[in-house]
Design a protein around this motif. Structure first.
Motif, PDB file in Angstrom:
ATOM      1  N   LEU A   1      48.796  42.986  21.908  1.00 61.51           N
ATOM      2  CA  LEU A   1      48.352  44.051  22.837  1.00 61.51           C
ATOM      3  C   LEU A   1      48.054  45.354  22.116  1.00 61.51           C
ATOM      4  CD1 LEU A   1      50.768  43.485  25.870  1.00 61.51           C
ATOM      5  CD2 LEU A   1      48.291  43.098  25.812  1.00 61.51           C
ATOM      6  N   THR A   2      48.575  45.518  20.893  1.00 61.38           N
ATOM      7  CA  THR A   2      48.325  46.753  20.152  1.00 61.38           C
ATOM      8  C   THR A   2      46.937  46.767  19.522  1.00 61.38           C
ATOM      9  OG1 THR A   2      49.318  45.820  18.157  1.00 61.38           O
ATOM     10  CG2 THR A   2      50.772  47.044  19.648  1.00 61.38           C
ATOM     11  N   LYS A   3      46.275  45.635  19.511  1.00 64.96           N
ATOM     12  CA  LYS A   3      44.953  45.543  18.922  1.00 64.96           C
ATOM     13  C   LYS A   3      43.910  46.136  19.891  1.00 64.96           C
ATOM     14  CE  LYS A   3      46.093  41.244  16.480  1.00 64.96           C
ATOM     15  NZ  LYS A   3      45.732  39.794  16.312  1.00 64.96           N
TER      16      LYS A   3
ATOM     17  N   GLY B   1      43.508  38.415  22.001  1.00 60.06           N
ATOM     18  CA  GLY B   1      43.337  37.044  22.426  1.00 60.06           C
ATOM     19  C   GLY B   1      43.253  36.936  23.938  1.00 60.06           C
ATOM     20  N   ARG B   2      42.925  35.701  24.391  1.00 62.24           N
ATOM     21  CA  ARG B   2      42.741  35.522  25.832  1.00 62.24           C
ATOM     22  C   ARG B   2      44.017  35.805  26.607  1.00 62.24           C
ATOM     23  NH1 ARG B   2      40.327  29.692  26.531  1.00 62.24           N
ATOM     24  NH2 ARG B   2      41.872  29.350  24.862  1.00 62.24           N
ATOM     25  N   ILE B   3      45.160  35.337  26.116  1.00 63.45           N
ATOM     26  CA  ILE B   3      46.420  35.551  26.833  1.00 63.45           C
ATOM     27  C   ILE B   3      46.714  37.046  26.952  1.00 63.45           C
ATOM     28  CG2 ILE B   3      48.914  35.205  26.725  1.00 63.45           C
ATOM     29  CD1 ILE B   3      48.401  32.473  25.475  1.00 63.45           C
ATOM     30  N   ALA B   4      46.515  37.796  25.858  1.00 69.04           N
ATOM     31  CA  ALA B   4      46.769  39.238  25.891  1.00 69.04           C
ATOM     32  C   ALA B   4      45.835  39.941  26.881  1.00 69.04           C
ATOM     33  CB  ALA B   4      46.611  39.818  24.483  1.00 69.04           C
ATOM     34  N   ARG B   5      44.526  39.531  26.834  1.00 67.95           N
ATOM     35  CA  ARG B   5      43.578  40.173  27.757  1.00 67.95           C
ATOM     36  C   ARG B   5      43.952  39.882  29.198  1.00 67.95           C
ATOM     37  NH1 ARG B   5      39.640  38.129  24.230  1.00 67.95           N
ATOM     38  NH2 ARG B   5      38.927  36.660  25.832  1.00 67.95           N
ATOM     39  N   TYR B   6      44.300  38.604  29.502  1.00 63.47           N
ATOM     40  CA  TYR B   6      44.663  38.268  30.884  1.00 63.47           C
ATOM     41  C   TYR B   6      45.911  39.024  31.314  1.00 63.47           C
ATOM     42  CZ  TYR B   6      41.429  34.367  30.157  1.00 63.47           C
ATOM     43  OH  TYR B   6      40.336  33.614  29.878  1.00 63.47           O
ATOM     44  N   TYR B   7      46.878  39.076  30.406  1.00 61.85           N
ATOM     45  CA  TYR B   7      48.132  39.763  30.733  1.00 61.85           C
ATOM     46  C   TYR B   7      47.861  41.262  30.982  1.00 61.85           C
ATOM     47  CZ  TYR B   7      52.824  41.700  30.384  1.00 61.85           C
ATOM     48  OH  TYR B   7      53.998  42.367  30.642  1.00 61.85           O
TER      49      TYR B   7
ATOM     50  N   THR C   1      56.001  37.476  24.477  1.00 63.53           N
ATOM     51  CA  THR C   1      56.221  38.194  23.207  1.00 63.53           C
ATOM     52  C   THR C   1      57.115  37.375  22.286  1.00 63.53           C
ATOM     53  OG1 THR C   1      55.939  40.343  24.259  1.00 63.53           O
ATOM     54  CG2 THR C   1      57.171  40.296  22.208  1.00 63.53           C
ATOM     55  N   GLN C   2      58.150  36.759  22.871  1.00 64.12           N
ATOM     56  CA  GLN C   2      59.075  35.970  22.066  1.00 64.12           C
ATOM     57  C   GLN C   2      58.405  34.706  21.526  1.00 64.12           C
ATOM     58  OE1 GLN C   2      62.302  35.291  24.784  1.00 64.12           O
ATOM     59  NE2 GLN C   2      63.264  37.309  24.376  1.00 64.12           N
ATOM     60  N   GLU C   3      57.562  34.083  22.347  1.00 70.15           N
ATOM     61  CA  GLU C   3      57.001  32.801  21.951  1.00 70.15           C
ATOM     62  C   GLU C   3      55.649  32.920  21.255  1.00 70.15           C
ATOM     63  OE1 GLU C   3      56.899  30.243  25.323  1.00 70.15           O
ATOM     64  OE2 GLU C   3      59.100  30.271  25.595  1.00 70.15           O
ATOM     65  N   LEU C   4      54.829  33.918  21.674  1.00 73.12           N
ATOM     66  CA  LEU C   4      53.458  33.979  21.158  1.00 73.12           C
ATOM     67  C   LEU C   4      53.109  35.313  20.512  1.00 73.12           C
ATOM     68  CD1 LEU C   4      51.634  32.238  24.160  1.00 73.12           C
ATOM     69  CD2 LEU C   4      52.340  31.200  21.989  1.00 73.12           C
ATOM     70  N   GLY C   5      54.061  36.266  20.414  1.00 75.85           N
ATOM     71  CA  GLY C   5      53.771  37.563  19.809  1.00 75.85           C
ATOM     72  C   GLY C   5      52.819  38.411  20.642  1.00 75.85           C
ATOM     73  N   LEU C   6      53.021  38.398  21.971  1.00 77.07           N
ATOM     74  CA  LEU C   6      52.105  39.121  22.873  1.00 77.07           C
ATOM     75  C   LEU C   6      52.080  40.618  22.589  1.00 77.07           C
ATOM     76  CD1 LEU C   6      50.246  39.229  25.387  1.00 77.07           C
ATOM     77  CD2 LEU C   6      52.321  39.449  26.785  1.00 77.07           C
TER      78      LEU C   6
END
Length: 562
Positions: free
Chosen positions: A360-362, A368-374, A351-356
């Motif tokens: 995730l609210t989308k 994005g891929r990182i959000a989906r994987y997370y 969240t701090q580095e990439l705005g996760l």
């Protein structure tokens, strides 16, 4: 018949007078003196005896061939001459048509020469035949009544023995009961029972009830006594008397009967009695019936023992499974908890580095891929933690380590707050969720954590399986002064009737009940049922008419177990 003639009349004149009178009488009549010589017989009597008056006059009793048992007639006449009175006596006469029975009625005629006996014979042959028929009928009736009494006794004895034999689920008890009851019921010297080992070809005496020296435990090789076991293996019975005296028992009579059913021969029953005793049809039938009941009871006992063995094996397997699950759950809890912590830290960093967090609210498709994987990692981690917690809770409930924390619960405050947490989920799925609480309900005293877990699981399932446009309704009311009733109904879904008995089983999921592929462990309802029972409640489910209803009844107050 009585005649009155003046005493001055002599014998010959008397006979002349009698001839004129008695020949007109239809009954046979004869006259004889004290010396038992026949003096006269009227026409009817001569025709009966098939002699003429001249041939008969002066004869003694034994000269009258038609009279049967002349000694009896002479004795009767002597008694009348002596006493002057005698009861009517039977007289048997041989006629051309066979033997006929007559009843003699005697009277005395006094003459100058002495007393004359006059005997009038009345034919009672038909009456005698009727009496004989009545006697025969009475005999047959007595025999039939005796047979009925014996049959009643047989049925009562058989029922008593059958009830005792079939009450047992243990071969020892069955066989002991059979030999004891038979020995006492038939009053014989003893009885014993054997079981066969057909593979070894042996017969072993297991139980006996006798006053004779014991043979219990004796093993006989069947091939050594083919004349005995050939019949018994065919399911037959036989009785015999020993020819040579046994050194211990002496000469005895014995009855042997097979214990068999449609699956084969199981053993035999032996009864022993004195050498003079022949076993009656009644006794043989009783022994056969008892043997049949023993066969049924032994089969039942063996099936019961097999089922008990299978139950013990299944319990052992189930215990091993529970132990395994408990061990695995404990071992997995630590690393999964560590994974959750690591995911939380990873989420903070991303969240701090990439705005996760903003990603995730989308909607899922726009992430994005990182959000989906997370998101996938977090959901699966939470799912595993939920599974482990369910397993551990079930294990604690099974062993009784789940403590109760009783407290007063205001239903009007607690239940709406619990349901509200599912409102957003129901709305997002286009479902209608309502709660109805009857006014004036008393305070519920129970374990709040168990209730929260129960309704969270049930409401979660209702939201999961109710299709869009469906309704979910939770209502609570009071059915008795001490019982509250909760109903949770959801529409648009049914559970097949043949699947209802299994829905509370661990890891069971109804096939094709999750068209949206939302997943699940099959432990939720098993845990719900355990928790409901833990707080002294009852849960049941009904399904039909495009709806499913879970009903829970709870006591207003739980009494803690000491």
């Amino acid at each position: 018949m009585s005649l009155s003639i003046a005493p001055s009349v002599d014998t010959q004149d008397s006979i002349g007078l009698m001839a004129n009178i008695l020949n007109a009488v239809a009954y046979p009549v004869y006259a004889k003196g004290r010396d038992h010589r026949w003096l006269f017989a009227n026409t009817a009597c001569c025709q009966l005896l098939d002699v003429s008056p001249e041939e008969l006059r002066g004869c003694l009793d034994h000269d009258v061939l038609a009279v049967i048992d002349t000694e009896l007639l002479r004795s009767q006449d002597d008694s009348f001459f002596s006493a002057g009175t005698i009861a009517e006596q039977p007289v048997t006469i041989r006629t051309r048509n066979g033997l006929r029975q007559f009843l003699g009625r005697r009277s005395l005629l006094q003459t100058n020469s002495g007393s004359i006996l006059i005997n009038t014979l009345q034919d009672v042959s038909e009456l005698t035949q009727v009496r004989q028929v009545n006697y025969d009928l009475r005999q047959k009736l007595d025999e039939r009544n005796s047979a009925l009494d014996q049959l009643t006794e047989f049925e009562a004895t058989l029922k008593r023995i059958t009830d005792r034999v079939r009450d047992g689920l243990d071969e020892k008890q069955i066989l002991q009961t059979a030999v004891q009851e038979l020995t006492e019921a038939l009053n014989v010297r003893g009885s014993n029972t054997s079981l066969y080992d057909l593979e070894q070809g042996t017969s072993t005496i297991y139980y006996e009830y006798t006053t004779l020296p014991s043979d219990r435990g004796r093993v006989s090789q069947m091939e050594a006594f083919p004349e005995v076991y050939h019949q018994l293996l065919e399911g037959q019975y036989f009785q015999f008397c020993s020819i040579a005296p046994n050194p211990v028992r002496g000469l005895v009579s014995m009855l042997a009967c097979s214990i068999f059913d449609d699956r084969g021969v199981l053993g035999d029953l032996w009864l022993i009695n004195d050498k003079e005793h022949g076993f009656s049809e009644y006794e043989i039938r009783l022994v056969q019936q008892v043997a049949n009941q023993c066969a049924i009871a032994i089969r039942q006992a063996r099936l019961y023992q097999e089922s008990q063995t299978q139950v013990r094996e299944l319990e052992q397997v189930n215990n091993l499974k529970d132990d395994f699950l408990s061990t695995v759950s404990h071992e997995l809890r630590t690393p999964v908890t560590s994974m959750r912590v690591a995911l939380q830290l990873l989420g903070v960093t991303l969240t701090q580095e990439l705005g996760l967090e903003q990603d995730l609210t989308k909607p899922n498709a726009e992430q994005g891929r990182i959000a989906r994987y997370y998101r996938i990692l977090k959901e699966e981690c939470e799912r595993e933690i939920s599974l482990i917690n369910d397993l551990l809770d079930l294990q604690r409930l099974d062993v009784g380590n789940h403590e109760l924390a009783l407290q007063p619960i205001q239903l009007s405050e607690w239940l709406p707050a619990l349901v509200s947490s599912f409102q957003e989920r129901a709305t997002s799925r286009q479902q209608k969720l309502d709660v109805t609480i009857t006014e004036g309900l008393p305070v519920l005293r129970s374990d709040l954590s168990s209730l929260d877990r129960i309704w969270a699981e049930l409401l979660n399932n209702a939201c999961k399986y109710t299709p869009p446009g469906g309704e979910i309704a939770l209502s609570v009311g009071q059915v008795t002064p001490n019982i509250l009733k909760f109903d949770l109904v959801n529409t648009g879904v049914e559970i097949p009737q043949d699947k209802l008995p299994r829905i509370f089983d661990k890891f069971y999921r109804v096939p094709s009940s999750d068209p949206w592929k939302q997943g699940g462990t099959g432990l939720g309802l098993a845990l719900v049922q355990k928790l409901v029972h833990h707080i002294d409640g009852v849960i049941k489910v009904t399904s039909g008419d495009d709806r499913t209803c879970f009903t829970i009844e709870l006591p207003l107050s739980i009494t803690p177990q000491g």
